[in-house]
Scaffold this active site. Sequence first.
Site, mmCIF file in Angstrom:
data_model
loop_
_atom_site.group_PDB
_atom_site.id
_atom_site.type_symbol
_atom_site.label_atom_id
_atom_site.label_comp_id
_atom_site.label_asym_id
_atom_site.label_seq_id
_atom_site.Cartn_x
_atom_site.Cartn_y
_atom_site.Cartn_z
ATOM 1 N N GLU A 1 -2.319 7.507 -5.080
ATOM 2 C CA GLU A 1 -2.643 6.829 -6.338
ATOM 3 C C GLU A 1 -4.094 6.978 -6.766
ATOM 4 O O GLU A 1 -4.408 6.859 -7.953
ATOM 5 C CB GLU A 1 -2.287 5.334 -6.258
ATOM 6 C CG GLU A 1 -3.182 4.520 -5.325
ATOM 7 C CD GLU A 1 -2.828 3.031 -5.328
ATOM 8 O OE1 GLU A 1 -1.639 2.694 -5.183
ATOM 9 O OE2 GLU A 1 -3.752 2.206 -5.452
ATOM 10 N N HIS B 1 -0.480 -0.233 -9.798
ATOM 11 C CA HIS B 1 -1.242 -1.188 -8.965
ATOM 12 C C HIS B 1 -1.741 -2.381 -9.790
ATOM 13 O O HIS B 1 -2.939 -2.629 -9.887
ATOM 14 C CB HIS B 1 -2.417 -0.475 -8.286
ATOM 15 C CG HIS B 1 -2.812 -1.136 -6.986
ATOM 16 N ND1 HIS B 1 -3.164 -0.417 -5.876
ATOM 17 C CD2 HIS B 1 -2.901 -2.435 -6.624
ATOM 18 C CE1 HIS B 1 -3.464 -1.247 -4.887
ATOM 19 N NE2 HIS B 1 -3.307 -2.497 -5.327
ATOM 20 N N ARG C 1 0.868 -1.180 0.000
ATOM 21 C CA ARG C 1 0.000 0.000 0.000
ATOM 22 C C ARG C 1 0.904 1.230 0.000
ATOM 23 O O ARG C 1 1.920 1.259 0.713
ATOM 24 C CB ARG C 1 -0.913 0.040 1.227
ATOM 25 C CG ARG C 1 -2.121 -0.890 1.148
ATOM 26 C CD ARG C 1 -3.143 -0.468 0.081
ATOM 27 N NE ARG C 1 -4.286 -1.364 0.008
ATOM 28 C CZ ARG C 1 -4.378 -2.435 -0.779
ATOM 29 N NH1 ARG C 1 -3.374 -2.754 -1.568
ATOM 30 N NH2 ARG C 1 -5.470 -3.161 -0.799
HETATM 31 P P1 NAI Z 1 -1.424 -11.191 4.993
HETATM 32 O O1 NAI Z 1 -2.439 -10.731 5.995
HETATM 33 O O2 NAI Z 1 -1.383 -12.628 4.609
HETATM 34 O O3 NAI Z 1 0.047 -10.784 5.496
HETATM 35 C C1 NAI Z 1 0.366 -9.548 6.038
HETATM 36 C C2 NAI Z 1 1.436 -9.780 7.087
HETATM 37 O O4 NAI Z 1 1.905 -8.507 7.526
HETATM 38 C C3 NAI Z 1 0.933 -10.555 8.320
HETATM 39 O O5 NAI Z 1 1.740 -11.677 8.551
HETATM 40 C C4 NAI Z 1 1.049 -9.527 9.432
HETATM 41 O O6 NAI Z 1 1.375 -10.114 10.697
HETATM 42 C C5 NAI Z 1 2.184 -8.655 8.922
HETATM 43 N N1 NAI Z 1 2.306 -7.382 9.598
HETATM 44 C C6 NAI Z 1 1.361 -6.658 10.244
HETATM 45 N N2 NAI Z 1 1.909 -5.548 10.763
HETATM 46 C C7 NAI Z 1 3.232 -5.573 10.454
HETATM 47 C C8 NAI Z 1 4.337 -4.724 10.750
HETATM 48 N N3 NAI Z 1 4.173 -3.625 11.477
HETATM 49 N N4 NAI Z 1 5.546 -5.067 10.271
HETATM 50 C C9 NAI Z 1 5.724 -6.192 9.567
HETATM 51 N N5 NAI Z 1 4.711 -7.049 9.263
HETATM 52 C C10 NAI Z 1 3.492 -6.739 9.706
HETATM 53 O O7 NAI Z 1 -1.648 -10.258 3.720
HETATM 54 P P2 NAI Z 1 -1.168 -10.532 2.226
HETATM 55 O O8 NAI Z 1 -2.241 -11.261 1.496
HETATM 56 O O9 NAI Z 1 0.191 -11.092 2.234
HETATM 57 O O10 NAI Z 1 -1.168 -9.044 1.639
HETATM 58 C C11 NAI Z 1 -0.228 -8.082 2.086
HETATM 59 C C12 NAI Z 1 -0.622 -6.732 1.541
HETATM 60 O O11 NAI Z 1 -0.451 -6.730 0.133
HETATM 61 C C13 NAI Z 1 -2.108 -6.368 1.734
HETATM 62 O O12 NAI Z 1 -2.319 -5.770 2.982
HETATM 63 C C14 NAI Z 1 -2.371 -5.433 0.611
HETATM 64 O O13 NAI Z 1 -2.204 -4.119 1.097
HETATM 65 C C15 NAI Z 1 -1.285 -5.733 -0.417
HETATM 66 N N6 NAI Z 1 -1.815 -6.214 -1.704
HETATM 67 C C16 NAI Z 1 -1.395 -5.604 -2.850
HETATM 68 C C17 NAI Z 1 -1.860 -6.031 -4.094
HETATM 69 C C18 NAI Z 1 -1.396 -5.403 -5.378
HETATM 70 O O14 NAI Z 1 -2.059 -5.615 -6.422
HETATM 71 N N7 NAI Z 1 -0.315 -4.676 -5.410
HETATM 72 C C19 NAI Z 1 -2.845 -7.121 -4.175
HETATM 73 C C20 NAI Z 1 -3.165 -7.737 -2.915
HETATM 74 C C21 NAI Z 1 -2.677 -7.278 -1.731
#
Ligand code: NAI
Length: 340
Positions: A272, A304, A243
């Site tokens: 964005e 994105h 993000r």
């Molecule tokens: P997820 O929920 O599986 O993993 C996120 C991880 O970040 C979790 O393990 C959580 O404990 C960790 N986390 C929380 N706070 C943190 C911190 N302060 N420092 C380090 N780690 C921390 O989510 P997923 O599916 O891996 O997605 C991650 C992000 O990717 C989403 O939140 C979304 O914003 C972004 N995303 C981007 C896309 C794109 O098209 N560019 C598409 C889908 C998701």
Amino acid sequence: MTTASLQTLRLAMFSAQPYDRRFFEEARAARRSPVAIDYHDTALDIGTAVLAQGCDAVCVFVNDVLDAAVLERLHGQGVRAVLLRCAGFNNVDLVALARLGMFAARVPAYSPEAVAEHAVAMILTLNRHTHRAFNRVREGNFALDGLLGFTLHGKTAGIVGTGKIGLATARILAGFGCRVLGHDPYPSPAFAALGTMVPLDDLLAQSDIVSLHCPLVDATRHLIGHATLGRMKEGAMLVNTSRGALVDTAAVIEALKSRRLGALAIDVYEQESALFFRDHSSDIIADDVFGRLTTFPNVLVTGHQGFFTIEALREIAAITFDNLDCWRSGGACANVLPAA
Ligand code: NAI
């Protein structure tokens, strides 16, 4: 809900692109779903909420606004459910949602590999300058100066957020022969097979590439700013496919200008919503910060598109219909947004 009302269920889809229509219509036909979908290419905000008049639910994407005012407006018009076509939900006011008693569900994982592969594509492109080579060769310029990269094998990659996408990225980079470090307040046991969990400062100090995969919450807003950039290895590459607001763009520009930051790859950008998912090629872009970013030869920006694969779009449509069915039937839905 009665059978008659089931059949007249109406969904207003905001920020709908032609590909959304294609994959949602495919899923609707495959399921013989009676739901009527109004596709609106405009984003949802307080001015466009009226388009959902007469609808039971809205279907939204990353840059649609679901703050208290918009949710109240939607609720007042009879909308009772919010279906997110994405994983992140930082654009939803969870307190207002609960107060209004509205249902909201997301697509928590559609293809973590799709986003991870895009992050790695950006790393490879930026490092080996294939985007510049493509243009040069087409102009008959086969000189190599300016295209020098580094060998990924043996480098250290730091994964901030070792959830689904972070893990998939770690897996690919480990396959390239990188040493992988991870940082996450809730470490995943699966990461232990790929790399070492370390405190954020150690990750920043040791990594040649830092890739962000944590959600945007208050604690992670501007996680990468003046202080953390100062703790990164000199000349390292920063990758953000998560993000935009995880990164303080002004601080990053300073770090690029001082050459402290070696390269930047971003698929997301804090501002964005004013730019992405639209063709602005004939417009004057007023965002000077974005304009400055695009002047650096060592910055790669994509709009994105990390999620943008056939498999992921198919999955997004299928899970969104599942979420809708859950809501209609009143059954338990695993994808409901967490409480505030
Ligand atoms: P997820 O929920 O599986 O993993 C996120 C991880 O970040 C979790 O393990 C959580 O404990 C960790 N986390 C929380 N706070 C943190 C911190 N302060 N420092 C380090 N780690 C921390 O989510 P997923 O599916 O891996 O997605 C991650 C992000 O990717 C989403 O939140 C979304 O914003 C972004 N995303 C981007 C896309 C794109 O098209 N560019 C598409 C889908 C998701």
